[in-house]
Design an enzyme around this catalytic site. Sequence first.
Site, PDB file in Angstrom:
ATOM      1  N   GLY A 323       0.828  -1.200   0.000  1.00 49.66           N
ATOM      2  CA  GLY A 323       0.000   0.000   0.000  1.00 49.66           C
ATOM      3  C   GLY A 323       0.867   1.256   0.000  1.00 49.66           C
ATOM      4  CB  SER A 324       0.169   4.658   1.238  1.00 49.55           C
ATOM      5  OG  SER A 324      -0.961   4.840   0.406  1.00 49.55           O
TER       6      SER A 324
END
Length: 633
Positions: A323-324
Amino acid sequence: MSNRRDKEKSKVFTRRALLLAGGQAGLMSVLAGRLYYLQVIQSDEYTMMANENRMNIRLLAPLRGRILDRFGVEVASNRQNYQVVLIPEQTKSVEETLDRLSGLVPVPEMDRERVLNEVKRKRGFVPIPVMENLTWNEFARINVHSPELPGVQMEVGETRDYPFGEVFAHVVGYVGAVSEKDLQKLEPDPLLELPGFRIGKNGIEKYYDLALRGTAGTSRVEANAYGRVIRELSRQEGTAGDDLVLTIDAELQKFATRRLNNESAAAVVMDIHSGDILSLVSVPGFDPNSFTTGISSREWKTLVSNPKRPLGNKAVAGQYPPGSTFKMVVALAALEAGVISPENTVFCGGYTDLGKHRFHCWKRGGHGKVNLRESIEQSCDIYFYEIAAKVGVDRIAEMAHRFGLGDKLGIDLLGERKGLMPTRDWKLAVHGVPWQKGETYNVGIGQGFVLSTPLQLAVMTARLANGGKAVTPRLVRRDGGVDHGVSDAEQAPDMGISKSSLQAVLHGMYDVMHGRLGTGRGAKPKDVDWEMAGKSGTAQVRRISKKERQTGVLKSHEKPWEERDHALFVAYAPYDEPRYAVSVIVEHGGSGSKVAAPLATALLEETMRLDPVRRPGRGQFAHTHEDKEDGNA
């Protein structure tokens, strides 16, 4: 005439007698020669053969080496194992003796049947194990009634003990009996043939099994023709296995396990300079003592049917989209390639179109115009779609490998997974179709084909925080656990990333925790004299459809558990003098900033409180350091 005949007969008889006597003398000479040859010339050889039939050499299992935490606390040791054995020939009725024994200590029906079957197969003087791992009270009770239990003998052996239970289950592992498969795979060792001998089956116990196993001792005994031992003539004890000193701090490990309890999660805490893993946790766990003493079928079924996979080590073998938390790698790839500068801005209106496909930002209304630092602070997806497209997936992959993503890191555990960092060539080779630009967008926010482990994310964070040094993780300390004060980061190769690029990314991570719009600001530590930097991540496990976006995406708690997003967070502290890095993932936890960030902060707060790198050790496990006047390192 008669006398002459008698004289001739006498001569014939005498010749025959002489011939017969000569033959007998010859045979006696041959027999005497053979006896002389056997009893004199070959005396030594036959004496040795006779002694070999009379003398037996038996192996003695060595004491298994201990496993200690970085301060010498035992996390795997050996304890006394109180056992009951039965010698069939010393009792008139085995069943009657077992009945009497059951009146003192319950004998499971399965053990009773096993004993009765072994009595039929083995000789009467061979001891048959009935029960083991008795408590002291049970052991004493049977001893008091031993006159009423003919054939029953009490023995005291050694068994493996894991005093911390599930806290160290995935790190230390467990031992178990040698199987046929083990005999085929392992190097030949007479110890493996010993009844009841146990070897490492998982974790550190398996990885360092040979070192922990030790070398066998010998017992020289006299036995009769039936194999019954008459007496022990000599005994030489074996050499105990080596003690291993882990890098893990047991206090921090207990805290992390307790803090992550009731989740399906993993966390790693790491010294960014030495590579020491200070805590490595995967929950839920299991009790390794159950495997050592013999796990029940009911307990085994409960473990394997649990959807949260307690037997798997999520920290090193769990593969998740980062993810981020991956955005720092994408930013560095773009900065080092010269396709952006920290001041370049991108306008985020909440989505961007690529052909017929629309790529959304997590914030429906968008973030407006953001630069690099602001995009990390607010985790703007549109910014990273744009710069990922500019730099390309291959250069992103190259940067990711520098930070330990997509590769095995060589941790001291079997079963480590390497994750996945895709490239154009990889997709063509594996899927047989060319790479698409939309897939680069997904890679830009740590989604799509990208997979990582919690251990890799901790290493990535450590390499960011230590100034771009390719430090590698380790679980076992060198030189008996003594730290000589030379950090691995000083010797680790420089990854060749400019300090300005690193600083631009680290400033963004600082703002995640302390900026006005930082995604992790709600989890920043309070009432401490240090600051931390971090990055949140929320990884989708399923794609949100167009219909869902139009009708309204369900909140995390409204979805089935297995459809909720994974929650991730990476961080390091202190910000001004980095020392510790942490990564946390909560499977299907929902929001990284709301669920994983508070856990990461709590772990860093406890790590800073304990300060295991600078905390004085005990005895041979002490660190090399100079204490200040106030007594603190």
